[in-house]
Motif scaffolding. Structure first.
Motif, PDB file in Angstrom:
ATOM      1  N   ALA A 148      34.450  12.920   2.062  1.00 23.73           N
ATOM      2  CA  ALA A 148      34.995  12.477   2.186  1.00 23.73           C
ATOM      3  C   ALA A 148      35.718  12.972   3.409  1.00 23.73           C
ATOM      4  CB  ALA A 148      35.211  14.381   1.230  1.00 23.73           C
ATOM      5  N   VAL A 149      36.834  11.920   3.606  1.00 21.54           N
ATOM      6  CA  VAL A 149      36.954  12.371   4.909  1.00 21.54           C
ATOM      7  C   VAL A 149      38.870  12.653   4.632  1.00 21.54           C
ATOM      8  CG1 VAL A 149      35.821  10.943   6.537  1.00 21.54           C
ATOM      9  CG2 VAL A 149      38.210   9.824   5.178  1.00 21.54           C
ATOM     10  N   TYR A 150      39.660  13.398   5.457  1.00 24.52           N
ATOM     11  CA  TYR A 150      40.454  13.934   5.772  1.00 24.52           C
ATOM     12  C   TYR A 150      41.510  13.283   6.607  1.00 24.52           C
ATOM     13  CZ  TYR A 150      39.109  17.761   2.726  1.00 24.52           C
ATOM     14  OH  TYR A 150      38.005  18.315   1.853  1.00 24.52           O
ATOM     15  N   VAL A 151      42.468  12.375   6.442  1.00 23.43           N
ATOM     16  CA  VAL A 151      43.657  11.260   7.373  1.00 23.43           C
ATOM     17  C   VAL A 151      44.913  11.871   7.546  1.00 23.43           C
ATOM     18  CG1 VAL A 151      43.818   8.880   7.456  1.00 23.43           C
ATOM     19  CG2 VAL A 151      41.639   9.957   6.416  1.00 23.43           C
ATOM     20  N   GLY A 152      45.155  12.040   8.557  1.00 18.90           N
ATOM     21  CA  GLY A 152      47.138  12.071   8.493  1.00 18.90           C
ATOM     22  C   GLY A 152      46.953  13.094   9.812  1.00 18.90           C
ATOM     23  N   ALA A 208      50.048  14.646  10.674  1.00 16.21           N
ATOM     24  CA  ALA A 208      50.633  16.347  10.345  1.00 16.21           C
ATOM     25  C   ALA A 208      49.931  17.305   8.562  1.00 16.21           C
ATOM     26  CB  ALA A 208      52.597  16.033  10.240  1.00 16.21           C
ATOM     27  N   GLN A 209      49.833  16.090   7.909  1.00 15.19           N
ATOM     28  CA  GLN A 209      49.663  16.458   6.312  1.00 15.19           C
ATOM     29  C   GLN A 209      48.432  15.488   6.143  1.00 15.19           C
ATOM     30  OE1 GLN A 209      52.303  15.996   3.593  1.00 15.19           O
ATOM     31  NE2 GLN A 209      51.680  17.249   1.651  1.00 15.19           N
ATOM     32  N   ARG A 210      47.125  16.174   5.655  1.00 13.42           N
ATOM     33  CA  ARG A 210      46.028  15.592   5.950  1.00 13.42           C
ATOM     34  C   ARG A 210      45.917  15.246   4.447  1.00 13.42           C
ATOM     35  NH1 ARG A 210      45.524  14.746  11.060  1.00 13.42           N
ATOM     36  NH2 ARG A 210      45.221  17.201  12.021  1.00 13.42           N
ATOM     37  N   LYS A 211      45.573  13.732   4.143  1.00 12.30           N
ATOM     38  CA  LYS A 211      45.367  13.180   2.754  1.00 12.30           C
ATOM     39  C   LYS A 211      43.806  12.902   2.265  1.00 12.30           C
ATOM     40  CE  LYS A 211      47.072  10.100  -0.547  1.00 12.30           C
ATOM     41  NZ  LYS A 211      47.016   9.028  -1.388  1.00 12.30           N
ATOM     42  N   ARG A 212      42.657  12.806   1.894  1.00 17.76           N
ATOM     43  CA  ARG A 212      41.576  13.330   1.198  1.00 17.76           C
ATOM     44  C   ARG A 212      41.355  11.795   0.955  1.00 17.76           C
ATOM     45  NH1 ARG A 212      37.388  14.406  -2.351  1.00 17.76           N
ATOM     46  NH2 ARG A 212      35.752  15.331  -1.712  1.00 17.76           N
ATOM     47  N   PHE A 213      39.917  11.111   1.291  1.00 16.99           N
ATOM     48  CA  PHE A 213      39.969  10.233   1.019  1.00 16.99           C
ATOM     49  C   PHE A 213      38.486  10.698   1.032  1.00 16.99           C
ATOM     50  CE2 PHE A 213      43.511   8.855   2.634  1.00 16.99           C
ATOM     51  CZ  PHE A 213      44.145   7.779   2.209  1.00 16.99           C
ATOM     52  N   VAL A 214      37.309   9.044  -0.165  1.00 16.54           N
ATOM     53  CA  VAL A 214      35.961   9.128  -0.627  1.00 16.54           C
ATOM     54  C   VAL A 214      35.559   7.734  -0.492  1.00 16.54           C
ATOM     55  CG1 VAL A 214      34.533   9.520  -2.336  1.00 16.54           C
ATOM     56  CG2 VAL A 214      36.172  11.359  -1.644  1.00 16.54           C
ATOM     57  N   VAL A 215      34.735   7.844   1.123  1.00 18.17           N
ATOM     58  CA  VAL A 215      34.733   6.173   1.808  1.00 18.17           C
ATOM     59  C   VAL A 215      33.163   6.399   1.354  1.00 18.17           C
ATOM     60  CG1 VAL A 215      36.780   6.235   3.036  1.00 18.17           C
ATOM     61  CG2 VAL A 215      34.173   7.255   3.856  1.00 18.17           C
ATOM     62  N   PRO A 216      32.663   4.871   1.415  1.00 22.05           N
ATOM     63  CA  PRO A 216      31.383   4.307   1.174  1.00 22.05           C
ATOM     64  C   PRO A 216      31.016   5.625   3.107  1.00 22.05           C
ATOM     65  CG  PRO A 216      32.127   3.075   0.550  1.00 22.05           C
ATOM     66  CD  PRO A 216      33.395   3.622   1.377  1.00 22.05           C
ATOM     67  N   ILE A 217      28.896   5.830   2.620  1.00 22.77           N
ATOM     68  CA  ILE A 217      28.557   6.512   4.299  1.00 22.77           C
ATOM     69  C   ILE A 217      28.267   5.112   4.983  1.00 22.77           C
ATOM     70  CG2 ILE A 217      26.231   7.079   4.695  1.00 22.77           C
ATOM     71  CD1 ILE A 217      26.987   9.144   3.229  1.00 22.77           C
ATOM     72  N   SER A 218      27.624   3.695   4.284  1.00 28.52           N
ATOM     73  CA  SER A 218      27.931   2.867   5.259  1.00 28.52           C
ATOM     74  C   SER A 218      29.426   2.675   6.342  1.00 28.52           C
ATOM     75  CB  SER A 218      27.942   1.669   4.361  1.00 28.52           C
ATOM     76  OG  SER A 218      28.781   0.842   3.456  1.00 28.52           O
ATOM     77  N   ILE A 245      39.933  12.323   9.966  1.00 25.68           N
ATOM     78  CA  ILE A 245      40.558  11.793  11.272  1.00 25.68           C
ATOM     79  C   ILE A 245      41.719  11.484  11.468  1.00 25.68           C
ATOM     80  CG2 ILE A 245      40.117   9.067  11.132  1.00 25.68           C
ATOM     81  CD1 ILE A 245      37.856   9.276   9.540  1.00 25.68           C
ATOM     82  N   PRO A 246      42.291  11.849  12.846  1.00 23.40           N
ATOM     83  CA  PRO A 246      43.346  12.366  13.283  1.00 23.40           C
ATOM     84  C   PRO A 246      43.689  10.282  13.627  1.00 23.40           C
ATOM     85  CG  PRO A 246      42.614  11.864  15.267  1.00 23.40           C
ATOM     86  CD  PRO A 246      40.957  12.006  13.987  1.00 23.40           C
ATOM     87  N   CYS A 247      44.631   9.623  12.315  1.00 26.35           N
ATOM     88  CA  CYS A 247      45.283   8.513  12.100  1.00 26.35           C
ATOM     89  C   CYS A 247      46.104   8.605  11.169  1.00 26.35           C
ATOM     90  CB  CYS A 247      44.230   7.280  12.405  1.00 26.35           C
ATOM     91  SG  CYS A 247      43.960   6.840  11.097  1.00 26.35           S
ATOM     92  N   LYS A 248      46.831   7.835  11.032  1.00 30.18           N
ATOM     93  CA  LYS A 248      48.182   7.749  10.184  1.00 30.18           C
ATOM     94  C   LYS A 248      47.254   6.684   8.670  1.00 30.18           C
ATOM     95  CE  LYS A 248      51.740   6.866  13.151  1.00 30.18           C
ATOM     96  NZ  LYS A 248      53.309   6.263  13.498  1.00 30.18           N
ATOM     97  N   GLU A 249      47.423   7.201   8.113  1.00 35.22           N
ATOM     98  CA  GLU A 249      47.126   7.545   7.105  1.00 35.22           C
ATOM     99  C   GLU A 249      47.392   5.984   6.451  1.00 35.22           C
ATOM    100  OE1 GLU A 249      47.984   8.137   2.302  1.00 35.22           O
ATOM    101  OE2 GLU A 249      48.547   9.668   3.766  1.00 35.22           O
ATOM    102  N   ASP A 250      48.660   5.044   6.721  1.00 34.30           N
ATOM    103  CA  ASP A 250      48.460   3.975   5.972  1.00 34.30           C
ATOM    104  C   ASP A 250      47.661   2.759   7.006  1.00 34.30           C
ATOM    105  OD1 ASP A 250      50.172   4.306   8.398  1.00 34.30           O
ATOM    106  OD2 ASP A 250      51.207   2.010   8.114  1.00 34.30           O
ATOM    107  N   ALA A 251      47.189   3.093   8.508  1.00 29.78           N
ATOM    108  CA  ALA A 251      46.231   2.905   9.180  1.00 29.78           C
ATOM    109  C   ALA A 251      44.911   3.116   8.224  1.00 29.78           C
ATOM    110  CB  ALA A 251      45.843   3.058  10.405  1.00 29.78           C
ATOM    111  N   PHE A 252      45.034   3.902   8.076  1.00 36.71           N
ATOM    112  CA  PHE A 252      43.354   4.224   7.934  1.00 36.71           C
ATOM    113  C   PHE A 252      43.031   3.556   6.360  1.00 36.71           C
ATOM    114  CE2 PHE A 252      40.424   6.172   4.692  1.00 36.71           C
ATOM    115  CZ  PHE A 252      39.855   6.521   6.327  1.00 36.71           C
ATOM    116  N   ILE A 253      44.010   3.277   5.976  1.00 43.82           N
ATOM    117  CA  ILE A 253      44.146   2.095   4.384  1.00 43.82           C
ATOM    118  C   ILE A 253      43.625   1.066   4.781  1.00 43.82           C
ATOM    119  CG2 ILE A 253      45.237   1.259   2.244  1.00 43.82           C
ATOM    120  CD1 ILE A 253      46.735   4.365   2.476  1.00 43.82           C
ATOM    121  N   ARG A 254      44.561   0.511   6.154  1.00 52.05           N
ATOM    122  CA  ARG A 254      44.021  -0.724   6.140  1.00 52.05           C
ATOM    123  C   ARG A 254      43.072  -1.005   6.720  1.00 52.05           C
ATOM    124  NH1 ARG A 254      49.863  -0.701   9.020  1.00 52.05           N
ATOM    125  NH2 ARG A 254      48.830   0.083  10.604  1.00 52.05           N
ATOM    126  N   LEU A 255      43.142  -0.118   8.104  1.00 51.40           N
ATOM    127  CA  LEU A 255      41.022  -0.634   7.809  1.00 51.40           C
ATOM    128  C   LEU A 255      40.360  -0.265   7.083  1.00 51.40           C
ATOM    129  CD1 LEU A 255      39.124  -0.369  10.661  1.00 51.40           C
ATOM    130  CD2 LEU A 255      39.146   1.984  10.072  1.00 51.40           C
TER     131      LEU A 255
END
Length: 97
Positions: free
Chosen positions: A35-39, A41-51, A80-90
């Motif tokens: 689980a990582v927190y991204v954002g 100002a307000q952080r959103k939780r994402f679950v990503v593969p460890i790979s 992770i301090p980045c914009k949510e949309d950038a994280f989703i794109r990556l």
């Protein structure tokens, strides 16, 4: 700018071990994921593969997180301090290995 990927991965593993007993949402993270927190100002939780932790593009984000927070993350997990949309794109471009 060089990457200290092995150190970052080891630090992430230590962070996960340290917080594994304290995570209120630990049970909803499948094996092989983190689980990582991204954002900003307000952080959103994402679950990503460890790979993803081994991918060079994701390593850039880990490096930013290390520079900003060290291993003292305010959300109690990997932040992770980045914009949510950038994280989703990556992450949409990454394939779990």
């Amino acid at each position: 700018m060089g990457f200290r990927l092995p150190a970052m991965i080891q630090g992430s593993r230590q962070l996960l071990k340290h917080h594994s007993g304290f995570s209120r949402k630990q049970s909803d993270v499948p094996k092989g994921h983190v689980a990582v927190y991204v954002g900003e100002a307000q952080r959103k939780r994402f679950v990503v593969p460890i790979s993803y932790l081994n991918h060079p593009s994701f390593a850039v984000l880990l490096n930013r997180a290390e520079e900003e927070f060290g291993f003292d993350h305010p959300m109690g997990g990997l932040t992770i301090p980045c914009k949510e949309d950038a994280f989703i794109r990556l992450t949409s471009k990454l394939n779990p290995a």
